[in-house]
Scaffold this motif. Sequence first.
Motif, PDB file in Angstrom:
ATOM      1  N   MET A   1      14.241  15.766  23.236  1.00 34.93           N
ATOM      2  CA  MET A   1      13.330  15.378  24.046  1.00 34.93           C
ATOM      3  C   MET A   1      14.064  13.968  24.683  1.00 34.93           C
ATOM      4  SD  MET A   1      10.148  15.587  21.784  1.00 34.93           S
ATOM      5  CE  MET A   1       9.059  17.128  21.457  1.00 34.93           C
TER       6      MET A   1
ATOM      7  N   GLY B   1       5.173   6.852  19.192  1.00 32.30           N
ATOM      8  CA  GLY B   1       4.127   7.960  18.589  1.00 32.30           C
ATOM      9  C   GLY B   1       3.934   7.646  17.038  1.00 32.30           C
ATOM     10  N   THR B   2       5.005   7.176  16.391  1.00 29.25           N
ATOM     11  CA  THR B   2       4.952   6.952  15.011  1.00 29.25           C
ATOM     12  C   THR B   2       3.850   5.967  14.672  1.00 29.25           C
ATOM     13  OG1 THR B   2       7.293   7.541  14.938  1.00 29.25           O
ATOM     14  CG2 THR B   2       6.422   6.225  13.066  1.00 29.25           C
TER      15      THR B   2
ATOM     16  N   ASN C   1       0.309   7.259  15.400  1.00 28.68           N
ATOM     17  CA  ASN C   1      -0.049   8.272  14.612  1.00 28.68           C
ATOM     18  C   ASN C   1      -0.449   7.522  13.339  1.00 28.68           C
ATOM     19  OD1 ASN C   1      -0.529  10.930  15.333  1.00 28.68           O
ATOM     20  ND2 ASN C   1       1.893  10.738  15.827  1.00 28.68           N
TER      21      ASN C   1
ATOM     22  N   HIS D   1       4.904  16.976  12.878  1.00 28.10           N
ATOM     23  CA  HIS D   1       6.204  16.108  12.677  1.00 28.10           C
ATOM     24  C   HIS D   1       5.935  15.367  11.476  1.00 28.10           C
ATOM     25  CE1 HIS D   1       8.587  12.489  13.777  1.00 28.10           C
ATOM     26  NE2 HIS D   1       8.837  13.094  14.838  1.00 28.10           N
TER      27      HIS D   1
ATOM     28  N   THR E   1       6.485  12.508  10.362  1.00 27.51           N
ATOM     29  CA  THR E   1       5.915  11.193  10.294  1.00 27.51           C
ATOM     30  C   THR E   1       4.468  11.354   9.524  1.00 27.51           C
ATOM     31  OG1 THR E   1       5.208   9.331  11.635  1.00 27.51           O
ATOM     32  CG2 THR E   1       4.837  11.264  12.610  1.00 27.51           C
TER      33      THR E   1
ATOM     34  N   THR F   1      -1.542  19.568  15.758  1.00 29.81           N
ATOM     35  CA  THR F   1      -0.559  18.945  16.748  1.00 29.81           C
ATOM     36  C   THR F   1      -0.502  19.729  17.954  1.00 29.81           C
ATOM     37  OG1 THR F   1       1.067  18.765  14.864  1.00 29.81           O
ATOM     38  CG2 THR F   1       2.049  18.826  17.105  1.00 29.81           C
TER      39      THR F   1
ATOM     40  N   GLY G   1       1.656  20.555  20.649  1.00 31.35           N
ATOM     41  CA  GLY G   1       2.933  20.694  21.137  1.00 31.35           C
ATOM     42  C   GLY G   1       3.959  20.125  19.981  1.00 31.35           C
TER      43      GLY G   1
ATOM     44  N   THR H   1       7.182  19.045  17.722  1.00 33.13           N
ATOM     45  CA  THR H   1       8.242  18.692  18.326  1.00 33.13           C
ATOM     46  C   THR H   1       9.304  19.738  18.314  1.00 33.13           C
ATOM     47  OG1 THR H   1       7.421  16.614  17.006  1.00 33.13           O
ATOM     48  CG2 THR H   1      10.004  16.532  17.928  1.00 33.13           C
TER      49      THR H   1
ATOM     50  N   ASP I   1      -2.227  15.222  17.229  1.00 31.11           N
ATOM     51  CA  ASP I   1      -0.960  14.705  17.560  1.00 31.11           C
ATOM     52  C   ASP I   1      -0.407  15.328  18.728  1.00 31.11           C
ATOM     53  OD1 ASP I   1       1.597  13.397  17.781  1.00 31.11           O
ATOM     54  OD2 ASP I   1       2.265  14.075  15.842  1.00 31.11           O
TER      55      ASP I   1
ATOM     56  N   ALA J   1       1.482  13.877  21.029  1.00 29.44           N
ATOM     57  CA  ALA J   1       2.578  12.710  21.278  1.00 29.44           C
ATOM     58  C   ALA J   1       3.656  13.530  22.376  1.00 29.44           C
ATOM     59  CB  ALA J   1       3.544  12.547  20.049  1.00 29.44           C
ATOM     60  N   TYR J   2       3.839  14.959  22.072  1.00 32.55           N
ATOM     61  CA  TYR J   2       4.704  15.498  23.266  1.00 32.55           C
ATOM     62  C   TYR J   2       3.767  16.267  24.073  1.00 32.55           C
ATOM     63  CZ  TYR J   2       8.196  18.009  25.529  1.00 32.55           C
ATOM     64  OH  TYR J   2       8.947  18.532  26.497  1.00 32.55           O
TER      65      TYR J   2
ATOM     66  N   ASP K   1       2.555  10.107  23.711  1.00 28.78           N
ATOM     67  CA  ASP K   1       3.753   9.501  24.087  1.00 28.78           C
ATOM     68  C   ASP K   1       4.149   9.504  25.438  1.00 28.78           C
ATOM     69  OD1 ASP K   1       4.615   8.268  21.676  1.00 28.78           O
ATOM     70  OD2 ASP K   1       5.975   9.857  21.282  1.00 28.78           O
TER      71      ASP K   1
ATOM     72  N   HIS L   1       6.219   7.792  26.711  1.00 31.47           N
ATOM     73  CA  HIS L   1       7.785   7.605  26.740  1.00 31.47           C
ATOM     74  C   HIS L   1       8.276   9.064  26.554  1.00 31.47           C
ATOM     75  CE1 HIS L   1       8.125   6.380  22.341  1.00 31.47           C
ATOM     76  NE2 HIS L   1       8.110   7.548  22.233  1.00 31.47           N
ATOM     77  N   LYS L   2       7.609  10.264  26.654  1.00 36.86           N
ATOM     78  CA  LYS L   2       7.950  11.840  26.312  1.00 36.86           C
ATOM     79  C   LYS L   2       7.732  12.224  27.696  1.00 36.86           C
ATOM     80  CE  LYS L   2       8.506  12.378  21.444  1.00 36.86           C
ATOM     81  NZ  LYS L   2       7.669  12.355  20.245  1.00 36.86           N
TER      82      LYS L   2
END
Length: 447
Positions: A61, A122-123, A126, A148, A150, A193, A195, A197, A222, A224-225, A259, A261-262
């Motif tokens: 990613m 994301g860490t 979460n 994930h 995490t 989740t 999506g 990872t 989650d 994030a993605y 996220d 940033h993804k």
Amino acid sequence: MTRGIDDALSLIRAWRDQYAAYETAASNDVDDAILESAWVEYSERLRRSYPFFHPDYAGQMLKPPHPVAASGYLAAMLINSNNHALDGGPETSFMEKEVVQDLVQMFGFPLDDSLGHLTSNGTIANLEALWVSRESGSSLVLASEDAHYTHSRMAGVIGVPFRAVPVDHRGRMDLDALGRILGSNDRCTVVATAGTTGLGNVDPIADIVEMKNRYDFHLHVDAAYGGFFRTIIDDSSLLAEDTRRHLDAIAEVDSVVVDPHKHGLQPYGCGAVIFRSTSVAHLYKHDSPYTYFTSPDLHLGEISLECSRAGAAAAALWLTLKVFPLTRDGIGRILADTRSAAIEFDAAVADSDVLRMAHSPELDIVGYFGVGDSSEVDRRSHAAYTSLMDSDRPVFVSLYRLGAPRLGLDGDGQVRILRSTLMKPEHRRHVPFLVDRIERAFSSQSA
Ligand SMILES: *Cc1c(COP(=O)(O)O)cnc(C)c1O
């Protein structure tokens, strides 16, 4: 790109010119020759990076920020405000509040009764959600085997036991198994989740929401993605019915992480957590002897576990969302391309005698392997991965490990397959090239 960088630099020049001239300190000066040679070495080092920007890179990613985000970030980074408190960055804090409202709206959370902020990633986002759920009385964290890692780690950090919930053959949380665990435990936190990872699978969130009628638990998603895929949720030609239903149900959960940033076009350093009720604010309550003096308004540090955070991350996202709003015609345009790339990749593999999909992709991450002897899948995946990279024109994919039964293969061990995150819109046109190169990497293998 250049236009944006020039704009950023002239904005900063004009900002500085508003203030009185002053004499700069000699201790900040640098020796030209030293700088020059440091820069030469620096360039050599950075040029060894993998070409994340290029569609030949179809591995993890990773992609550079959009030029709009990069120039927005550059300008705000040169100001270097700190969104911990309004003392450190009023304007970028206001921008953060605005972009969080945009995210609240994207997820369908209540506009005037949700609480959220940006995080470093994301860490941490979460971690905050799990911490809030523990403070609200949850005593066990549940996430699927494909969630994930995490979540199990952060459960350890906050001192709450963790249990992995089995998944079906497509990597989605098994609802019967979840029901059994919920039925025999006190209040849990369920992490679904949106999506994964690994292969971009979406847990059955709508069905888990319904289980709230029977069991009392905190439901955290989650995303994030996958969160930004909500911008194309109305498009039934792009997303499967189930995927749409489960992404839609995020509107009903207790907290969500995404996220930027993804899939939000941002450089690293931009996650977000949102709670569906402002009532969690009191959990963060603390006092600071240093800050929170400039204004009685909410300082973001009062609702965040992190202290210093880059105001530039909020500013870059703010500028990006002006240009690419969180709609089908905004950022959804890009996601429609990346999702189409995955659909077309899936179709090309269906026509291939050499490749097989792990399963058809829900979002834009694909998992695949070479057809043939079960016991050879792991070795052949690794060999293909290496040969694709060791070539005059390298193609970058990644490896993913999962249980053999998930692929319908013999044995119960773990096997590695290939995985590609098709997260750049350019990947769409690139699918025939990628599939051809990957097929050849397998068909040229000696038995
Ligand atoms: C990337 C990711 C994380 C971790 O987020 P970071 O931003 O890498 O810290 C957590 N969960 C999911 C589903 C992810 O894709």
